[in-house]
Design a protein around this motif. Structure first.
Motif, PDB file in Angstrom:
ATOM      1  N   ILE A 210      -1.868   0.372   5.535  1.00 22.08           N
ATOM      2  CA  ILE A 210      -2.281  -0.284   4.298  1.00 22.08           C
ATOM      3  C   ILE A 210      -1.177  -0.126   3.260  1.00 22.08           C
ATOM      4  CG2 ILE A 210      -4.784  -0.019   4.638  1.00 22.08           C
ATOM      5  CD1 ILE A 210      -4.699   2.433   2.775  1.00 22.08           C
ATOM      6  N   LEU A 211      -1.185  -1.038   2.292  1.00 22.55           N
ATOM      7  CA  LEU A 211      -0.246  -0.958   1.170  1.00 22.55           C
ATOM      8  C   LEU A 211      -1.092  -0.673  -0.066  1.00 22.55           C
ATOM      9  CD1 LEU A 211       2.763  -1.354   0.377  1.00 22.55           C
ATOM     10  CD2 LEU A 211       2.172  -3.714  -0.216  1.00 22.55           C
ATOM     11  N   VAL A 212      -0.892   0.485  -0.682  1.00 17.80           N
ATOM     12  CA  VAL A 212      -1.672   0.874  -1.860  1.00 17.80           C
ATOM     13  C   VAL A 212      -0.785   0.678  -3.086  1.00 17.80           C
ATOM     14  CG1 VAL A 212      -2.934   2.755  -2.994  1.00 17.80           C
ATOM     15  CG2 VAL A 212      -2.923   2.576  -0.481  1.00 17.80           C
ATOM     16  N   ILE A 213      -1.272  -0.126  -4.030  1.00 13.42           N
ATOM     17  CA  ILE A 213      -0.489  -0.378  -5.253  1.00 13.42           C
ATOM     18  C   ILE A 213      -1.187   0.304  -6.428  1.00 13.42           C
ATOM     19  CG2 ILE A 213       0.375  -2.148  -6.839  1.00 13.42           C
ATOM     20  CD1 ILE A 213       0.207  -4.019  -4.201  1.00 13.42           C
ATOM     21  N   MET A 214      -0.456   1.236  -7.050  1.00 14.12           N
ATOM     22  CA  MET A 214      -1.033   1.948  -8.203  1.00 14.12           C
ATOM     23  C   MET A 214      -0.268   1.520  -9.460  1.00 14.12           C
ATOM     24  SD  MET A 214      -0.785   5.899  -6.988  1.00 14.12           S
ATOM     25  CE  MET A 214      -0.891   6.284  -5.242  1.00 14.12           C
ATOM     26  N   GLU A 215      -0.996   1.370 -10.557  1.00 13.40           N
ATOM     27  CA  GLU A 215      -0.318   1.168 -11.841  1.00 13.40           C
ATOM     28  C   GLU A 215      -0.519   2.432 -12.662  1.00 13.40           C
ATOM     29  OE1 GLU A 215      -1.353  -2.336 -14.028  1.00 13.40           O
ATOM     30  OE2 GLU A 215       0.022  -1.854 -15.670  1.00 13.40           O
ATOM     31  N   LEU A 216       0.565   2.924 -13.265  1.00 11.44           N
ATOM     32  CA  LEU A 216       0.470   4.103 -14.126  1.00 11.44           C
ATOM     33  C   LEU A 216       0.317   3.626 -15.571  1.00 11.44           C
ATOM     34  CD1 LEU A 216       3.195   6.502 -12.629  1.00 11.44           C
ATOM     35  CD2 LEU A 216       0.857   6.027 -11.822  1.00 11.44           C
ATOM     36  N   GLU A 217      -0.186   4.506 -16.417  1.00 14.35           N
ATOM     37  CA  GLU A 217      -0.455   4.161 -17.821  1.00 14.35           C
ATOM     38  C   GLU A 217       0.820   3.660 -18.517  1.00 14.35           C
ATOM     39  OE1 GLU A 217      -1.334   7.415 -20.758  1.00 14.35           O
ATOM     40  OE2 GLU A 217      -3.342   6.493 -20.632  1.00 14.35           O
ATOM     41  N   ASN A 218       1.987   4.177 -18.122  1.00 19.61           N
ATOM     42  CA  ASN A 218       3.239   3.753 -18.799  1.00 19.61           C
ATOM     43  C   ASN A 218       3.844   2.502 -18.171  1.00 19.61           C
ATOM     44  OD1 ASN A 218       4.246   4.634 -16.402  1.00 19.61           O
ATOM     45  ND2 ASN A 218       5.498   6.316 -17.214  1.00 19.61           N
ATOM     46  N   GLY A 219       3.081   1.849 -17.271  1.00 25.31           N
ATOM     47  CA  GLY A 219       3.565   0.570 -16.726  1.00 25.31           C
ATOM     48  C   GLY A 219       4.320   0.704 -15.412  1.00 25.31           C
ATOM     49  N   VAL A 220       4.646   1.949 -15.008  1.00 21.07           N
ATOM     50  CA  VAL A 220       5.328   2.132 -13.722  1.00 21.07           C
ATOM     51  C   VAL A 220       4.421   1.640 -12.594  1.00 21.07           C
ATOM     52  CG1 VAL A 220       6.081   3.880 -12.035  1.00 21.07           C
ATOM     53  CG2 VAL A 220       6.793   4.053 -14.435  1.00 21.07           C
ATOM     54  N   LEU A 221       5.003   0.838 -11.676  1.00 16.32           N
ATOM     55  CA  LEU A 221       4.232   0.381 -10.511  1.00 16.32           C
ATOM     56  C   LEU A 221       4.651   1.209  -9.301  1.00 16.32           C
ATOM     57  CD1 LEU A 221       3.860  -3.515 -10.371  1.00 16.32           C
ATOM     58  CD2 LEU A 221       2.112  -1.755 -10.779  1.00 16.32           C
ATOM     59  N   VAL A 222       3.651   1.636  -8.519  1.00 14.63           N
ATOM     60  CA  VAL A 222       3.898   2.486  -7.350  1.00 14.63           C
ATOM     61  C   VAL A 222       3.336   1.773  -6.132  1.00 14.63           C
ATOM     62  CG1 VAL A 222       3.456   4.768  -6.336  1.00 14.63           C
ATOM     63  CG2 VAL A 222       3.516   4.487  -8.846  1.00 14.63           C
ATOM     64  N   ASP A 223       4.155   1.634  -5.063  1.00 17.75           N
ATOM     65  CA  ASP A 223       3.532   1.134  -3.834  1.00 17.75           C
ATOM     66  C   ASP A 223       3.654   2.220  -2.754  1.00 17.75           C
ATOM     67  OD1 ASP A 223       6.420  -0.392  -4.023  1.00 17.75           O
ATOM     68  OD2 ASP A 223       5.989   0.268  -1.965  1.00 17.75           O
ATOM     69  N   VAL A 224       2.552   2.429  -2.063  1.00 20.76           N
ATOM     70  CA  VAL A 224       2.493   3.459  -1.010  1.00 20.76           C
ATOM     71  C   VAL A 224       2.208   2.770   0.319  1.00 20.76           C
ATOM     72  CG1 VAL A 224       1.356   5.569  -0.198  1.00 20.76           C
ATOM     73  CG2 VAL A 224       1.508   5.088  -2.672  1.00 20.76           C
ATOM     74  N   GLU A 225       3.154   2.909   1.272  1.00 19.35           N
ATOM     75  CA  GLU A 225       2.865   2.477   2.639  1.00 19.35           C
ATOM     76  C   GLU A 225       2.147   3.637   3.324  1.00 19.35           C
ATOM     77  OE1 GLU A 225       6.198   1.527   5.306  1.00 19.35           O
ATOM     78  OE2 GLU A 225       4.958   2.488   6.869  1.00 19.35           O
ATOM     79  N   MET A 226       0.840   3.474   3.519  1.00 18.35           N
ATOM     80  CA  MET A 226       0.056   4.533   4.181  1.00 18.35           C
ATOM     81  C   MET A 226      -0.126   4.105   5.632  1.00 18.35           C
ATOM     82  SD  MET A 226      -0.995   7.496   3.586  1.00 18.35           S
ATOM     83  CE  MET A 226      -0.801   8.183   5.251  1.00 18.35           C
ATOM     84  N   ASN A 227       0.464   4.892   6.533  1.00 18.12           N
ATOM     85  CA  ASN A 227       0.627   4.459   7.912  1.00 18.12           C
ATOM     86  C   ASN A 227       0.393   5.675   8.815  1.00 18.12           C
ATOM     87  OD1 ASN A 227       1.513   3.248  10.263  1.00 18.12           O
ATOM     88  ND2 ASN A 227       3.274   2.248   9.285  1.00 18.12           N
ATOM     89  N   VAL A 228      -0.669   5.629   9.635  1.00 14.10           N
ATOM     90  CA  VAL A 228      -0.994   6.850  10.390  1.00 14.10           C
ATOM     91  C   VAL A 228      -0.894   6.646  11.904  1.00 14.10           C
ATOM     92  CG1 VAL A 228      -2.415   7.791   8.537  1.00 14.10           C
ATOM     93  CG2 VAL A 228      -3.494   6.422  10.325  1.00 14.10           C
ATOM     94  N   SER A 229      -0.152   5.577  12.301  1.00 13.35           N
ATOM     95  CA  SER A 229       0.040   5.352  13.749  1.00 13.35           C
ATOM     96  C   SER A 229       1.461   4.942  14.056  1.00 13.35           C
ATOM     97  CB  SER A 229      -0.919   4.247  14.228  1.00 13.35           C
ATOM     98  OG  SER A 229      -2.253   4.628  13.988  1.00 13.35           O
ATOM     99  N   VAL A 230       2.418   5.568  13.358  1.00 12.76           N
ATOM    100  CA  VAL A 230       3.814   5.121  13.527  1.00 12.76           C
ATOM    101  C   VAL A 230       4.417   5.608  14.833  1.00 12.76           C
ATOM    102  CG1 VAL A 230       4.300   4.898  11.054  1.00 12.76           C
ATOM    103  CG2 VAL A 230       4.775   7.066  12.205  1.00 12.76           C
TER     104      VAL A 230
END
Ligand code: ISE
Length: 336
Positions: A210-230
C-alpha cells in the motif's frame, strides 16, 4: 544494585530484548520472564540464566521479582499488562503500539495520570537510530532549507500468520506515524491510503503493498511504501527532500564484495538486525532513566496516544479510501 527487569512476552521481540539486556545493557538484568507458553518460556530462560519464570505479571509482582517491566507481547495484549504494572507503580517500557486503538490508549493514560508522573516509555526505537537522529538534526538546522517531502520505504520480506491486513497500519506504519512527525517537528493532520497492483506473492488475507500518504501540519507531504512481501530482505530507507538538497538514510552499508561478476553488500533480513543498535540505545537510555528516578528518556504514553489516533485514521483510510483527518488533542501538562 542492578535494575531487575521482568520481560513480558518471549516471542521474537521479547527474546531479542532478553538477550540484549543480559548481554549488552549495563546496570540491569532480566529477573523474570512472563510467558504463558512453556516452550517459549524455556527457550527464553536459557538466554537469561537466573531469571524466574511466571505465567502472568501479577504473580511476578506478588513474588517481588522485579523493579521494572518491559512489555513485548503483541499489541493486542498490552492493555491487560499495562494495568497491573501501573497499579504497582512500576516503570514500564512498552513495545509499540501502546494499545490497538485510541479509546483503550486513553484509558491507560487516565490510569497513568493518577500517578505522580509518567511511568510509561513507548518502544518507538527508530528515534534512537543514529541516522534518524541525524536527519532530525538536519531538519532542525535548516542547512538544506525547509523540509518539503519525505519518502519512506518500509519493506518486510514476509510477515507471520498472525499478521492481519489492519496491522499494515497498526503494527508497521505505526513506526512512521511516530518517527516522521518527530523528525519533521510537526504532527500528522491527515492520512490517505492508495492501493497499487496487488503483489500476487502476498498471503491471500493481505492486500498489499500500500501507499500511505500523510500530510503534516506544516504542509510536509510524506509517502510510505508499506510492503510486507518483498521476499528479498528487510529494508527501511528514508529520503527527505529539502529546498536546497536531499538526504537519504537506511542505505546498505558494510563489507562490499566484487566476485563472480557481481558487486554486492549483505543487506538486512529482519528488524532485529536493522535496528539492533537503536534497540540497544533505547533500552540502555530507559534503564539509566529509571535508575536516575526520571523513569523515561524517550517517547511517552501521550506520544503513543497520538500515534493511536493516527493509526485509527490510517485503518479507516485503508478500508474506506479518501483523505481521513487525524484528531490533534491538546497535550496535558502531565506529559509536558
Ligand atoms: C514489526 O512488528 C516491527 O515493529 C517492525 O519494525 C516492522 O518493520 C514490521 O513491519 C512490524 O510487523
Amino acid at each position: 544494585a542492578e535494575l531487575r527487569i521482568a520481560v513480558v512476552g518471549a516471542g521474537k521481540m521479547g527474546a531479542d530484548h532478553i538477550k540484549r539486556i543480559t548481554e549488552r545493557v549495563a546496570g540491569a538484568r532480566v529477573s523474570a520472564i512472563v510467558e504463558p507458553d512453556a516452550g517459549r518460556a524455556e527457550d527464553a530462560a536459557r538466554l537469561a540464566p537466573g531469571a524466574r519464570r511466571f505465567g502472568g505479571l501479577a504473580e511476578a509482582i506478588e513474588a517481588d521479582a522485579l523493579d521494572a517491566v518491559l512489555i513485548a507481547t503483541p499489541g493486542q495484549f498490552h492493555a491487560p499488562v499495562l494495568k497491573p504494572a501501573l497499579e504497582a507503580r512500576l516503570p514500564i517500557l512498552c513495545e509499540k503500539p501502546l494499545t490497538q486503538d485510541s479509546a483503550s490508549s486513553l484509558e491507560i493514560l487516565e490510569l497513568e495520570q493518577r500517578l505522580d508522573r509518567p511511568h510509561i516509555q513507548l518502544g518507538f526505537m527508530r528515534r534512537f537510530d543514529a541516522e534518524y537522529a541525524a536527519l532530525r538534526e538536519l531538519v532542525a538546522s535548516g542547512e538544506s532549507g525547509e523540509l518539503l517531502m519525505v519518502r519512506a520505504l518500509h519493506r518486510n520480506p514476509s510477515v507471520p500468520e498472525s499478521y492481519t491486513n489492519d496491522m499494515l497500519i497498526t503494527d508497521s506504519v505505526v513506526h512512521e506515524f511516530d518517527v516522521v512527525p518527530w523528525l519533521a517537528g510537526s504532527p500528522v493532520v491527515s492520512v490517505e491510503v492508495k492501493h497499487p497492483r496487488r503483489n500476487s506473492l502476498a498471503p491471500e488475507r493481505l492486500s498489499e503493498p500500500i501507499l500511505v500518504i500523510m500530510e503534516l501540519e506544516n504542509g510536509v507531504l510524506v509517502d510510505v511504501e508499506m510492503n510486507v512481501s518483498v521476499q528479498f530482505g528487510y529494508q527501511v530507507a528514508t529520503e527527505a527532500v529539502f529546498e536546497r538538497g536531499i538526504a537519504r538514510i537506511g542505505q546498505p552499508s558494510g563489507l562490499q564484495r566484487w566476485d563472480a561478476g557481481y558487486f554486492r553488500v549483505k543487506d538486512h533480513e529482519s528488524f532485529t538486525t536493522r535496528f539492533a543498535a537503536a534497540y540497544d540505545a533505547q533500552i540502555q537510555r530507559w534503564v539509566d532513566a529509571v535508575r536516575r528516578g526520571e523513569l523515561i528518556d524517550g517517547p511517552n504514553a501521550w506520544d503513543g496516544y497520538l500515534v493511536a489516533l493516527a493509526c485509527e485514521a490510517g485503518v479507516t483510510a485503508l478500508g474506506e479510501g479518501g483523505v481521513v483527518p487525524v484528531a490533534r488533542p491538546e497535550r496535558p501538562a502531565f506529559y509536558a
